[in-house]
Enzyme design. Structure first.
Site, PDB file in Angstrom:
ATOM      1  N   HIS A 429       0.820  -1.212   0.000  1.00  0.00           N
ATOM      2  CA  HIS A 429       0.000   0.000   0.000  1.00  0.00           C
ATOM      3  C   HIS A 429       0.851   1.257   0.000  1.00  0.00           C
ATOM      4  O   HIS A 429       2.084   1.218   0.107  1.00  0.00           O
ATOM      5  CB  HIS A 429      -0.940   0.000   1.208  1.00  0.00           C
ATOM      6  CG  HIS A 429      -0.241  -0.067   2.537  1.00  0.00           C
ATOM      7  ND1 HIS A 429       0.270   1.042   3.165  1.00  0.00           N
ATOM      8  CD2 HIS A 429       0.015  -1.121   3.364  1.00  0.00           C
ATOM      9  CE1 HIS A 429       0.812   0.688   4.324  1.00  0.00           C
ATOM     10  NE2 HIS A 429       0.674  -0.620   4.474  1.00  0.00           N
ATOM     11  N   CYS A 445       3.178  -5.019   6.808  1.00  0.00           N
ATOM     12  CA  CYS A 445       2.798  -4.763   5.423  1.00  0.00           C
ATOM     13  C   CYS A 445       3.984  -4.198   4.638  1.00  0.00           C
ATOM     14  O   CYS A 445       5.055  -3.955   5.177  1.00  0.00           O
ATOM     15  CB  CYS A 445       1.616  -3.805   5.364  1.00  0.00           C
ATOM     16  SG  CYS A 445       0.042  -4.566   5.788  1.00  0.00           S
TER      17      CYS A 445
END
Length: 470
Positions: A429, A445
């Protein structure tokens, strides 16, 4: 090549107030006048109707279906009944390319490039795209942003440096040095303009140096090595003449001028982004907090560097000319495999033949909250995603103990794009802190700059494999 510039503020019905325009119905006389101007061959027309996507409108809207708004520069802006921009009438000379002066090797010389279309992230995210329209200033619009997506809660980015890392000041930028870090490339005494030229060239080639700030460091080194793998050539960062020539072949000089539009000045913006997630949830969006933040991301720049290049400039005034870099159009293609290199802090994208096509500096996991190991797949891609905070799934932020719906925006926890992985709650992301990419960690992440994450997301589809390596 065309570049697309989309400005989220134009999706708001009060656009006339934002641009200080006057509103008038599309009368027979004005319609006939517009039609006559568009009747000639495109290259001979004095004016063109240009859509928000940078395309030439090949028809004249029916009378009564649009209104004409005259902006502060006296141009006709066609608006439909929903408040969306249909097209803007602009001088043809601002759309078609003009010859560039030859044998001008000054990296400081502003270069005008024709407007056009770039995938960017304007249409999908509802925010400004990564590349600007360098013509005479087309008023543009965007499609509505994606709604809150139905997915697992995500982890919160960590702004702490990796434990036990030894920091090395590589001239101008502090970078954590890990055991698997790329070896330093010997660099002489280069000016910031020369380093910026190198960063811009690498960015155009699809090997991101992270934020463009005129400083050497690990992110630039990694990009050089990746470019050499892609091209099979050797790139000497000390050879400024070679860098300048490569810049010319890749789209023009590193610096250009950009005119701040009424849309740039109008926003929408928020006063500040609170740290507390409960307060975030109360905002209408997690938009940019200032014109400089928005413009810096649009041109892949460090916000401080943008201000340095434009001392004393008021970025809130439409019509102001500023000096920016030209990162060129986004990389395009089809990615079949992604490698998330934890040690190198880099994401590399490969095509079906196993060829490296793009590379990005990244923040990947930490020793306390590591990223997945082995191979997973991309489940789905969401642009301009909302963020569901659930303290029972991932982590607890502050005193919040309830599920919260965090609105979307470039300053959201996952930035402008979310690529969900087959391992629940993990993804690739964007980030609200682009200058920290490659220098800090995440809670598992993979974080990229907003523009890099969007570029990569547009080249992947569900099912693409993502391999985590040490």
């Amino acid at each position: 090549m065309k570049k697309n510039v989309t400005l989220g503020w134009l999706s708001y019905p009060m656009v006339a107030v934002a641009i200080g325009a006057t509103i008038a119905p599309l009368t027979d006389a004005s319609a006939q006048m517009i039609f006559r101007r568009q009747a000639q061959p495109q290259q001979q027309q004095r004016t063109l109707l240009v859509t928000p996507q940078g395309e030439i409108l090949d028809y004249v809207p029916e009378r009564g279906s649009v209104t004409v708004r005259v902006d502060t520069e006296g141009r006709n802006v066609l608006i439909d009944q929903y408040g969306n921009v249909v097209a803007t009438e602009v001088p043809a000379r601002s759309y078609f390319p003009r010859a560039q002066p030859q044998n001008d090797y000054s990296m400081d010389q502003p270069q005008r490039v024709p407007p056009g279309v770039d995938p960017g992230y304007g249409q999908d995210s509802g925010y400004a795209s990564t590349n600007a329209d360098f013509g005479d200033g087309v008023v543009t619009g965007t499609v509505p942003a994606d709604p809150q997506i139905d997915r697992q809660p995500l982890d919160e980015p960590s702004m702490l440096p990796e434990p036990d890392s030894q920091y090395s000041d590589q001239g101008q930028e502090m970078q954590p040095m890990t055991k698997t870090a790329q070896p330093e490339i010997p660099v002489g005494k280069l000016s910031r303009n020369e380093i910026t030229a190198l960063q811009v060239f690498l960015d155009r080639e699809g090997v991101s140096p992270g934020v463009i700030d005129g400083k050497m460091g690990q992110n630039v080194n990694k990009a050089i090595v990746s470019w050499e793998k892609i091209s099979g050539e050797t790139l000497d960062p000390n050879n400024s003449d070679d860098i300048i020539q490569r810049l010319r072949l890749s789209g023009g000089m590193a610096f250009t001028t950009y005119t701040i539009s009424a849309g740039d000045a109008a926003g929408p913006y928020v006063a500040s982004i609170p740290e507390d997630y409960a307060e975030k949830a109360q905002l209408p969006s997690l938009a940019y907090t200032s014109q400089t933040e928005m413009l810096a991301e649009k041109f892949h720049m460090d916000e401080g560097y943008l201000k340095e290049l434009n001392p004393g400039v008021d970025f809130t005034v439409p019509g102001t000319n500023i000096k920016v870099v030209d990162p060129g159009p986004a990389k395009s293609g089809q990615v079949a495999k992604i490698i998330a290199d934890k040690g190198l802090k880099q994401v590399r994208a490969y095509d079906e033949s196993g060829n490296l096509v793009a590379a990005y500096p990244a923040s990947i996991g930490s020793s306390d909250t590591p990223s997945p190991s082995g191979t997973v797949t991309v489940d789905r891609v969401a642009f301009n995603p909302g963020y569901t905070y659930n303290p029972k799934v991932n982590f607890k932020q502050g005193g919040n103990d309830k599920v919260l719906a965090i609105p979307p925006g470039p300053n959201g926890p996952v930035g402008t794009v979310w690529m969900a992985l087959s391992k629940p709650t993990y993804g690739i992301h964007g980030t609200p802190e682009p200058s920290l990419i490659g220098r800090t960690q995440s809670h598992g992440c993979v974080r990229l700059t907003n523009w890099d994450a969007t570029e990569l997301a547009k080249m992947v589809k569900p099912g693409v494999t993502v391999e985590f390596t040490e």
